[in-house]
Design an enzyme around this catalytic site. Structure first.
Site, mmCIF file in Angstrom:
data_model
loop_
_atom_site.group_PDB
_atom_site.id
_atom_site.type_symbol
_atom_site.label_atom_id
_atom_site.label_comp_id
_atom_site.label_asym_id
_atom_site.label_seq_id
_atom_site.Cartn_x
_atom_site.Cartn_y
_atom_site.Cartn_z
ATOM 1 N N HIS A 104 0.710 -1.230 -0.008
ATOM 2 C CA HIS A 104 -0.014 0.158 0.064
ATOM 3 C C HIS A 104 0.942 1.157 0.122
ATOM 4 O O HIS A 104 0.440 2.244 0.760
ATOM 5 C CB HIS A 104 -0.913 -0.170 1.143
ATOM 6 C CG HIS A 104 -2.072 -1.180 1.062
ATOM 7 N ND1 HIS A 104 -2.553 -1.754 0.079
ATOM 8 C CD2 HIS A 104 -2.732 -1.738 2.107
ATOM 9 C CE1 HIS A 104 -3.364 -2.317 0.372
ATOM 10 N NE2 HIS A 104 -3.405 -2.554 1.458
ATOM 11 N N HIS A 176 -9.653 2.043 0.069
ATOM 12 C CA HIS A 176 -9.444 0.888 0.970
ATOM 13 C C HIS A 176 -10.577 0.884 2.195
ATOM 14 O O HIS A 176 -10.494 0.797 3.332
ATOM 15 C CB HIS A 176 -8.139 1.048 1.901
ATOM 16 C CG HIS A 176 -7.785 -0.537 2.229
ATOM 17 N ND1 HIS A 176 -8.333 -1.211 3.063
ATOM 18 C CD2 HIS A 176 -6.394 -1.168 1.988
ATOM 19 C CE1 HIS A 176 -7.842 -2.360 3.384
ATOM 20 N NE2 HIS A 176 -6.466 -2.257 2.669
ATOM 21 N N GLU A 308 -11.590 -3.845 -2.895
ATOM 22 C CA GLU A 308 -10.504 -2.760 -3.221
ATOM 23 C C GLU A 308 -10.115 -3.147 -4.654
ATOM 24 O O GLU A 308 -9.605 -3.895 -5.104
ATOM 25 C CB GLU A 308 -9.081 -2.990 -2.502
ATOM 26 C CG GLU A 308 -9.445 -2.911 -0.924
ATOM 27 C CD GLU A 308 -8.261 -3.677 -0.092
ATOM 28 O OE1 GLU A 308 -7.182 -3.557 -0.743
ATOM 29 O OE2 GLU A 308 -8.389 -4.583 0.646
#
Ligand code: BGC
Length: 348
Positions: A104, A176, A308
């Site tokens: 991420h 997210h 996601e």
């Protein structure tokens, strides 16, 4: 659109909370720290309003450690094996922040940046912009990125991503958000019914890095091509539950396609997900463990789920996957829609 002060970062930068509402009583709140969606309030089948996303009611909790609640993950969402990739003959090393891997966007990804906000009231939209410097978290190129959140009267929350760069770079942006469509009426999401329009998924190794194979979901606990509750087969899934990228059937050439539908039986809330992206990470909140409390709820294991939308994990190292490289002179564009409604029947 309403704008209020939400708090200040330790560096003294003011963070604001923006509230979008539509004609049907849906409210979406966003802060310009992490481009985070802090709440989505939608009516249930009786018209009772409830907040369907996990998060906090103050900036301090968002500044502390949390698993990307509502945030935009980038420059590359999901994992990159060992934080390494080679692009145009040069090897790059990224920040390692998840076991041996990069996750991420690294130690201080887009989820931990203050974005510049522009209100677009004529479109009921909020545009957030951020410039990621050459070398940030190890990535090449100065990247200018924007995320525009639009709330329509069709009860869609539309998320449009755009980016340009001055050097070739991988890019993979997602939101997210963790959803619980029961809005506090259920202790976990295991009874939510899910359909994911995908015949294949990217199978992963023990570090959650794709092996490159795209097995069929048919006949396995990974199959959501027909409705199943999240909980019905979760114990058969290797690891801790669902945390897998699905290869979307309806994604073609950057057009919006239906990726997933979720129905919550107690409140009859429904959420449809449309995206231009080739994949979606279905994550069943496996690492929530009750240590975080937000908006009056204890976030226990499986309290929320994520869908996601994204490029496949580890794309920079997997030449067979759809390319996640942005070159100078090109514009990165992706869109995702979360659409809310109520429906009395179970999914068919
Ligand atoms: C990942 C999970 C991770 C979660 C929170 C998801 O996208 O796939 O493995 O725990 O994000 O970081």
């Amino acid at each position: 659109m309403k704008k209020e002060v939400f708090g200040k970062t330790p560096e003294g930068t003011e963070v604001n909370l923006y509230t979008l509402t539509n004609q049907n009583g849906i409210t979406v709140q966003i802060i310009n720290y992490g481009a985070i969606i802090t709440s989505i309030i939608t009516p249930d089948r009786n018209g009772q309003a409830g907040d369907v996303v996990l998060g906090f009611d103050n900036l301090k909790d968002y500044l502390a450690e949390h698993p990307y609640f509502g945030a935009v993950a980038g420059r590359c969402a999901n994992r990159i094996a060992k934080g390494k990739f080679t692009l145009n003959g040069k090897e790059y090393t990224l920040a390692i922040n998840n076991g041996p891997n990069h996750l991420h966007g690294g130690l201080k990804g887009f989820d931990k940046k203050v974005w510049e906000a522009t209100e677009i009231p004529t479109q009921n939209a909020l545009k957030l912009t951020y410039t990621s410097k050459d070398g940030e978290e190890g990535y090449p190129g100065n990247l200018t990125v924007s995320v525009t959140y639009t709330l329509t009267n069709e009860n869609e929350l539309k998320i449009d991503y755009e980016a340009t760069t001055d050097k070739a770079t991988p890019i993979n942006l997602t939101n997210h958000s963790y959803f619980n469509l029961a809005a506090g009426q259920a202790e976990d999401v295991l009874n939510h019914e899910v359909v994911i329009y995908a015949d294949r998924y990217t199978i992963v190794d023990e570090d959650l890095i794709p092996t490159g194979e795209l097995p069929l979901v048919a006949g396995t606990a990974m199959d959501f091509s027909v409705p199943h509750t999240i909980g019905s087969r979760i114990s058969q899934v290797a690891g801790n539950g669902y945390d897998h990228n699905y290869v979307l059937n309806n994604s073609q050439n950057g057009k919006l396609g239906l990726a997933a539908v979720v129905h919550e039986p107690q409140t009859d809330r429904v959420m449809e997900v449309y995206t231009t992206q080739p994949g979606v990470q279905f994550y069943s909140g496996n690492f929530l463990n009750g240590s975080l409390t937000g908006k009056g709820h204890v976030y226990k294991k499986h309290y929320g789920f994520c869908l996601e939308t994204q490029h496949f994990p580890d794309s920079p190292n997997q030449p067979e996957f759809p390319s996640a490289i942005l070159n100078p002179g090109e514009t990165f564009q992706q869109s995702t829609i979360y659409k809310f409604s109520v429906q009395k029947n179970n999914l068919k």
